[in-house]
Write a protein that holds these residues in place. Structure first.
Motif, PDB file in Angstrom:
ATOM      1  N   ILE A  11      45.721  38.180  38.857  1.00  0.00           N
ATOM      2  CA  ILE A  11      44.887  38.507  40.019  1.00  0.00           C
ATOM      3  C   ILE A  11      44.744  40.025  40.131  1.00  0.00           C
ATOM      4  CG2 ILE A  11      44.732  38.354  42.541  1.00  0.00           C
ATOM      5  CD1 ILE A  11      46.222  35.683  42.346  1.00  0.00           C
ATOM      6  N   LYS A  12      43.496  40.474  40.274  1.00  0.00           N
ATOM      7  CA  LYS A  12      43.212  41.911  40.363  1.00  0.00           C
ATOM      8  C   LYS A  12      42.428  42.190  41.640  1.00  0.00           C
ATOM      9  CE  LYS A  12      42.416  42.004  35.379  1.00  0.00           C
ATOM     10  NZ  LYS A  12      41.375  42.154  34.346  1.00  0.00           N
ATOM     11  N   GLN A  13      42.858  43.206  42.375  1.00  0.00           N
ATOM     12  CA  GLN A  13      42.139  43.592  43.590  1.00  0.00           C
ATOM     13  C   GLN A  13      41.588  45.004  43.445  1.00  0.00           C
ATOM     14  OE1 GLN A  13      43.850  42.665  47.459  1.00  0.00           O
ATOM     15  NE2 GLN A  13      43.133  44.622  48.267  1.00  0.00           N
ATOM     16  N   THR A  14      40.314  45.162  43.828  1.00  0.00           N
ATOM     17  CA  THR A  14      39.659  46.465  43.817  1.00  0.00           C
ATOM     18  C   THR A  14      39.170  46.780  45.222  1.00  0.00           C
ATOM     19  OG1 THR A  14      38.889  46.063  41.555  1.00  0.00           O
ATOM     20  CG2 THR A  14      37.810  47.831  42.778  1.00  0.00           C
ATOM     21  N   ASN A  15      39.536  47.945  45.737  1.00  0.00           N
ATOM     22  CA  ASN A  15      39.085  48.350  47.064  1.00  0.00           C
ATOM     23  C   ASN A  15      37.804  49.163  46.949  1.00  0.00           C
ATOM     24  OD1 ASN A  15      41.285  47.171  48.463  1.00  0.00           O
ATOM     25  ND2 ASN A  15      42.584  48.911  47.907  1.00  0.00           N
ATOM     26  N   LEU A  16      36.842  48.833  47.797  1.00  0.00           N
ATOM     27  CA  LEU A  16      35.570  49.545  47.858  1.00  0.00           C
ATOM     28  C   LEU A  16      35.360  49.983  49.301  1.00  0.00           C
ATOM     29  CD1 LEU A  16      33.459  47.017  45.765  1.00  0.00           C
ATOM     30  CD2 LEU A  16      34.341  49.208  44.967  1.00  0.00           C
ATOM     31  N   GLY A  17      35.831  51.165  49.629  1.00  0.00           N
ATOM     32  CA  GLY A  17      35.804  51.589  51.027  1.00  0.00           C
ATOM     33  C   GLY A  17      36.691  50.680  51.853  1.00  0.00           C
ATOM     34  N   ASN A  18      36.135  50.113  52.918  1.00  0.00           N
ATOM     35  CA  ASN A  18      36.906  49.183  53.752  1.00  0.00           C
ATOM     36  C   ASN A  18      36.828  47.750  53.230  1.00  0.00           C
ATOM     37  OD1 ASN A  18      37.723  51.164  55.615  1.00  0.00           O
ATOM     38  ND2 ASN A  18      35.772  51.029  56.704  1.00  0.00           N
ATOM     39  N   SER A  19      36.057  47.529  52.185  1.00  0.00           N
ATOM     40  CA  SER A  19      35.913  46.198  51.605  1.00  0.00           C
ATOM     41  C   SER A  19      36.799  46.071  50.370  1.00  0.00           C
ATOM     42  CB  SER A  19      34.451  45.936  51.217  1.00  0.00           C
ATOM     43  OG  SER A  19      33.595  46.038  52.345  1.00  0.00           O
ATOM     44  N   SER A  20      36.944  44.828  49.879  1.00  0.00           N
ATOM     45  CA  SER A  20      37.734  44.620  48.664  1.00  0.00           C
ATOM     46  C   SER A  20      37.171  43.446  47.877  1.00  0.00           C
ATOM     47  CB  SER A  20      39.208  44.368  48.990  1.00  0.00           C
ATOM     48  OG  SER A  20      39.369  43.140  49.681  1.00  0.00           O
ATOM     49  N   ILE A  21      37.346  43.518  46.572  1.00  0.00           N
ATOM     50  CA  ILE A  21      37.011  42.426  45.669  1.00  0.00           C
ATOM     51  C   ILE A  21      38.296  41.998  44.973  1.00  0.00           C
ATOM     52  CG2 ILE A  21      35.730  41.737  43.612  1.00  0.00           C
ATOM     53  CD1 ILE A  21      33.640  43.847  44.345  1.00  0.00           C
ATOM     54  N   THR A  22      38.607  40.712  45.056  1.00  0.00           N
ATOM     55  CA  THR A  22      39.762  40.168  44.357  1.00  0.00           C
ATOM     56  C   THR A  22      39.277  39.209  43.277  1.00  0.00           C
ATOM     57  OG1 THR A  22      41.148  40.330  46.332  1.00  0.00           O
ATOM     58  CG2 THR A  22      41.912  38.874  44.581  1.00  0.00           C
ATOM     59  N   GLU A  23      39.623  39.508  42.043  1.00  0.00           N
ATOM     60  CA  GLU A  23      39.328  38.585  40.940  1.00  0.00           C
ATOM     61  C   GLU A  23      40.523  37.647  40.797  1.00  0.00           C
ATOM     62  OE1 GLU A  23      37.725  39.914  36.963  1.00  0.00           O
ATOM     63  OE2 GLU A  23      39.696  39.148  36.352  1.00  0.00           O
ATOM     64  N   TYR A  24      40.295  36.356  41.061  1.00  0.00           N
ATOM     65  CA  TYR A  24      41.389  35.389  41.019  1.00  0.00           C
ATOM     66  C   TYR A  24      41.618  34.825  39.629  1.00  0.00           C
ATOM     67  CZ  TYR A  24      42.057  35.163  46.070  1.00  0.00           C
ATOM     68  OH  TYR A  24      42.357  35.463  47.360  1.00  0.00           O
ATOM     69  N   VAL A  25      40.539  34.498  38.936  1.00  0.00           N
ATOM     70  CA  VAL A  25      40.720  33.831  37.652  1.00  0.00           C
ATOM     71  C   VAL A  25      39.495  34.059  36.781  1.00  0.00           C
ATOM     72  CG1 VAL A  25      39.712  31.584  38.310  1.00  0.00           C
ATOM     73  CG2 VAL A  25      41.543  31.664  36.599  1.00  0.00           C
ATOM     74  N   ARG A  26      39.733  34.190  35.471  1.00  0.00           N
ATOM     75  CA  ARG A  26      38.673  34.204  34.460  1.00  0.00           C
ATOM     76  C   ARG A  26      39.001  33.094  33.468  1.00  0.00           C
ATOM     77  NH1 ARG A  26      35.575  38.755  34.908  1.00  0.00           N
ATOM     78  NH2 ARG A  26      34.561  38.358  32.905  1.00  0.00           N
ATOM     79  N   THR A  27      38.100  32.166  33.299  1.00  0.00           N
ATOM     80  CA  THR A  27      38.303  31.062  32.372  1.00  0.00           C
ATOM     81  C   THR A  27      37.048  30.937  31.506  1.00  0.00           C
ATOM     82  OG1 THR A  27      37.261  29.208  33.557  1.00  0.00           O
ATOM     83  CG2 THR A  27      39.468  29.887  34.295  1.00  0.00           C
ATOM     84  N   PRO A  28      37.100  30.132  30.441  1.00  0.00           N
ATOM     85  CA  PRO A  28      35.885  29.896  29.659  1.00  0.00           C
ATOM     86  C   PRO A  28      34.771  29.247  30.485  1.00  0.00           C
ATOM     87  CG  PRO A  28      37.827  29.212  28.427  1.00  0.00           C
ATOM     88  CD  PRO A  28      38.283  29.492  29.818  1.00  0.00           C
TER      89      PRO A  28
END
Length: 322
Positions: free
Chosen positions: A227-244
């Motif tokens: 799991i990867k989290q990226t902060n964009l100002g006051n917002s955030s994007i969390t990548e939970y899973v990458r699958t085929p």
């Protein structure tokens, strides 16, 4: 300018369903125990139709067949993904899904790898996730002897948890849990155990023991989540899973956040809050209202977009094999 495709959900009655799809999301439900909202679906057992724009009234499977440019001319006979919201008022059956090879050979449709974002869970709520058998022979024997407490692996869950459920994983959502599920577009389910409960016809529901033993991964291994989290100002994007099959993200929006397209198309569901989706063609801006329970697809022609407001969204896109 191409518009987003807002979709009307399809509702499915289930023996374990309740009324939270109405009380939590405000959907106008049909009578009965409604367990599933098929929010973005082109599956033959529940196909959504478009509610806006030039494709209003068209079904998603029609667009996949006749307007493949909306999806970047992606290959495949069927739209590959399905987004659901499940309201487990009671325990779901203990089940397992096949992979593509087994599903296509025996059922004539894709297998089913899925993942769950826990929207809410009552205190102490549990899922079944995996098993304790060390060999296929032991799995078969434990099922035959009804040693469910020895066989099944139970895990307590809470709001905000995320689980990747590859094909071959024995699993069940427990009572008191609401989830958003991203899955391959398949409706093939093999029941391992159903608590000996009876359906509306007074009969116990069909089990699929041979198929379940055939397709279950033995021994069970939890898939690793990166799991990867990226902060964009006051917002955030969390990548939970990458699958085929799919990639899944949480977008937490507070204020204004700009996105660039990463895949042929993107599926989006609003779980909390409200705001706007804003598109621009360089000269004019086009704004679309977003509310809790909205579901839409950003087609291939939309290369960037802006989200404004305070919202929690779950987004998915096709993986490399989808």
């Amino acid at each position: 300018m191409e518009q987003p495709l807002f979709l009307a959900p399809v509702f499915q009655e289930k023996i374990w369903g309740g009324d939270k799809l109405n009380t939590v999301f405000g959907y106008d439900l049909p009578e009965g125990k409604i367990g599933e909202c098929w929010a973005i679906s082109a599956h033959k057992n529940g196909t959504c139709h478009v509610e806006n724009g030039p494709y209003k009234g068209k079904k998603l499977d029609e667009l996949w067949a006749n307007n493949r440019e909306l999806f970047g001319n992606a290959e495949g006979d069927v739209f590959p993904l399905l987004t659901k919201i499940l309201d487990a008022n009671d325990d779901l059956s203990v089940q397992v899904h096949p992979d593509d090879s087994y599903g296509l050979k025996h059922e004539g449709e894709l297998g089913k790898t899925e993942c769950w974002y826990v929207i809410d869970a009552e205190e102490g709520a549990e899922i079944i996730y995996g098993h304790h058998a060390t060999s296929r022979e032991e799995l078969s024997q434990m099922i035959e002897e009804g040693r469910w407490d020895d066989l099944l692996r139970r895990i307590k869950v809470k709001k905000g948890d995320f689980f990747h459920v590859p094909s071959g994983t024995i699993h069940a959502i427990g009572a008191g849990i609401m989830i958003l599920e991203t899955q391959q577009s398949s409706d093939t389910t093999y029941r391992v155990y159903d608590y000996d409960r009876k359906g509306d016809d007074g009969q116990t529901r069909e089990l699929h023991i041979k198929q379940s033993v055939d397709v279950t991964t033995v021994p069970h291994h939890d898939p690793k989540l990166a799991i990867k989290q990226t902060n964009l100002g006051n917002s955030s994007i969390t990548e939970y899973v990458r699958t085929p099959f799919f990639n899944v993200y949480e977008w937490l929006i507070s204020g204004v956040t700009t996105f660039k397209q990463q895949a042929n198309y993107t599926l989006v569901s609003v779980l909390e809050g409200a705001g706007h989706l804003v598109l621009t063609d360089g000269k004019e801006e086009y704004s679309y209202d977003l509310a809790k329970g909205s579901h839409f697809i950003l087609p291939n022609q939309i290369k960037s977009w802006r989200l404004e407001g305070d919202m929690q969204l779950i987004a998915s896109e096709p993986g490399e094999q989808a």
